[in-house]
Design a protein around this motif. Sequence first.
Motif, PDB file in Angstrom:
ATOM      1  N   LEU A   1      -7.346  -3.161   1.582  1.00  0.00           N
ATOM      2  CA  LEU A   1      -7.484  -3.551   2.980  1.00  0.00           C
ATOM      3  C   LEU A   1      -7.435  -5.062   3.081  1.00  0.00           C
ATOM      4  O   LEU A   1      -8.059  -5.767   2.287  1.00  0.00           O
ATOM      5  CB  LEU A   1      -8.800  -3.013   3.547  1.00  0.00           C
ATOM      6  CG  LEU A   1      -9.041  -1.505   3.331  1.00  0.00           C
ATOM      7  CD1 LEU A   1     -10.356  -1.089   3.952  1.00  0.00           C
ATOM      8  CD2 LEU A   1      -7.894  -0.695   3.925  1.00  0.00           C
TER       9      LEU A   1
ATOM     10  N   SER B   1      -0.650  -3.287   6.162  1.00  0.00           N
ATOM     11  CA  SER B   1      -0.527  -2.372   5.024  1.00  0.00           C
ATOM     12  C   SER B   1       0.138  -3.048   3.833  1.00  0.00           C
ATOM     13  O   SER B   1       0.474  -2.395   2.856  1.00  0.00           O
ATOM     14  CB  SER B   1       0.260  -1.125   5.431  1.00  0.00           C
ATOM     15  OG  SER B   1       1.513  -1.496   5.982  1.00  0.00           O
TER      16      SER B   1
ATOM     17  N   GLU C   1      -6.316   1.951  -1.993  1.00  0.00           N
ATOM     18  CA  GLU C   1      -5.595   1.323  -0.896  1.00  0.00           C
ATOM     19  C   GLU C   1      -6.311   0.017  -0.630  1.00  0.00           C
ATOM     20  O   GLU C   1      -7.537  -0.025  -0.539  1.00  0.00           O
ATOM     21  CB  GLU C   1      -5.599   2.199   0.350  1.00  0.00           C
ATOM     22  CG  GLU C   1      -4.807   1.602   1.494  1.00  0.00           C
ATOM     23  CD  GLU C   1      -4.717   2.542   2.690  1.00  0.00           C
ATOM     24  OE1 GLU C   1      -4.199   2.136   3.734  1.00  0.00           O
ATOM     25  OE2 GLU C   1      -5.198   3.690   2.560  1.00  0.00           O
TER      26      GLU C   1
ATOM     27  N   ALA D   1      -6.560  -4.736  10.790  1.00  0.00           N
ATOM     28  CA  ALA D   1      -6.614  -3.275  10.864  1.00  0.00           C
ATOM     29  C   ALA D   1      -5.256  -2.614  10.659  1.00  0.00           C
ATOM     30  O   ALA D   1      -5.153  -1.550  10.064  1.00  0.00           O
ATOM     31  CB  ALA D   1      -7.183  -2.848  12.217  1.00  0.00           C
TER      32      ALA D   1
ATOM     33  N   ASN E   1       0.814  -1.205   0.000  1.00  0.00           N
ATOM     34  CA  ASN E   1       0.000   0.000   0.000  1.00  0.00           C
ATOM     35  C   ASN E   1       0.854   1.265   0.000  1.00  0.00           C
ATOM     36  O   ASN E   1       2.072   1.195   0.239  1.00  0.00           O
ATOM     37  CB  ASN E   1      -0.933   0.000   1.209  1.00  0.00           C
ATOM     38  CG  ASN E   1      -2.238  -0.732   0.931  1.00  0.00           C
ATOM     39  OD1 ASN E   1      -2.698  -0.790  -0.206  1.00  0.00           O
ATOM     40  ND2 ASN E   1      -2.826  -1.306   1.960  1.00  0.00           N
TER      41      ASN E   1
ATOM     42  N   GLU F   1     -10.410   0.925  -1.720  1.00  0.00           N
ATOM     43  CA  GLU F   1     -10.820   2.151  -1.055  1.00  0.00           C
ATOM     44  C   GLU F   1     -10.161   3.321  -1.738  1.00  0.00           C
ATOM     45  O   GLU F   1      -8.947   3.348  -1.909  1.00  0.00           O
ATOM     46  CB  GLU F   1     -10.404   2.103   0.415  1.00  0.00           C
ATOM     47  CG  GLU F   1     -10.859   3.297   1.223  1.00  0.00           C
ATOM     48  CD  GLU F   1     -10.498   3.114   2.688  1.00  0.00           C
ATOM     49  OE1 GLU F   1      -9.351   3.454   3.032  1.00  0.00           O
ATOM     50  OE2 GLU F   1     -11.326   2.621   3.455  1.00  0.00           O
TER      51      GLU F   1
END
Length: 288
Positions: free
Chosen positions: A100, A107, A98, A104, A72, A164
């Motif tokens: 996912l 990256s 980006e 959380a 990312n 995203e």
Amino acid sequence: MSTERFDIRHAPAPRESFRLLYISKSKFGGDWNSTAHTHSCTELFYCLSGEGQFYLSGQLYPVKPDDMVIVNPQVEHTELSLNASPLEYIVLGVAGIEILFGKAESSYAIFNCRENRERMVTLLHMLLAEADRSLDGCETVCQDLLEVLLIWLVRCTTLSLQVEETPQSDSRECVEIKRYLDSNFREDISLDRLAEIAHINKYYLAHTFQKEYGISPITYLNRRRIEESKYMLGNTGYSLAQISELMGFSSPSYFSQCFRKAEGLTPNEYRRQVRQGQRPAPAKRHER
């Protein structure tokens, strides 16, 4: 007569705002010092052959054929190859997304696509060929192929990939030139040559690059060379003339001038301080 008909009952999803910035195919040789770096776009690497490692946010991960590495934006990374089995890969740079990964804090991700190698490699080579020919409508074809690739990735992995939209700042030309400079800094490079690569006016290129990165293309090139020369000054016995030539500077005096401007001391003073332990030796680079 036998007929099979499949009705498409739903309208296609809206076209995404992401776009392909670049695609390239690379194979490691024995004359490269890899350097960790970041991008403002997402990169997708597909390993075609060979073995090596990916440096991602301070950690090393092994990679092998058919591994897909997704990195990312703003994640520090670089590729490292085993000399006995040079790494060959195709990389896509994609702006405006980006990805996912379900975690959380994650990256980046690495996963193997061996079961889908044929379709993945076919699609990537179609993208390479389309970008290389640059015929009318190639941008549309590349965008369509990119979207197909992302859909296939979602289907063939256990990862929960989502797309995203992210802010876009870098122009396509600037991203292309920055990547070219990172990969070819040892060559004899002029602003005219960079303008030819980007297919734009050199004055417009200089202005746009300065606006995007706060530095001119040639100054960025020299800083890139200086960072590599610091490793050679601290870890090798090469003379200043040899380092100057290896790093692509036009002369030892110009090398010393650029080094002093960037570091506040001459190359010889820097080497002496490293050898006397007054500053840490630059980290060892991995050859490519």
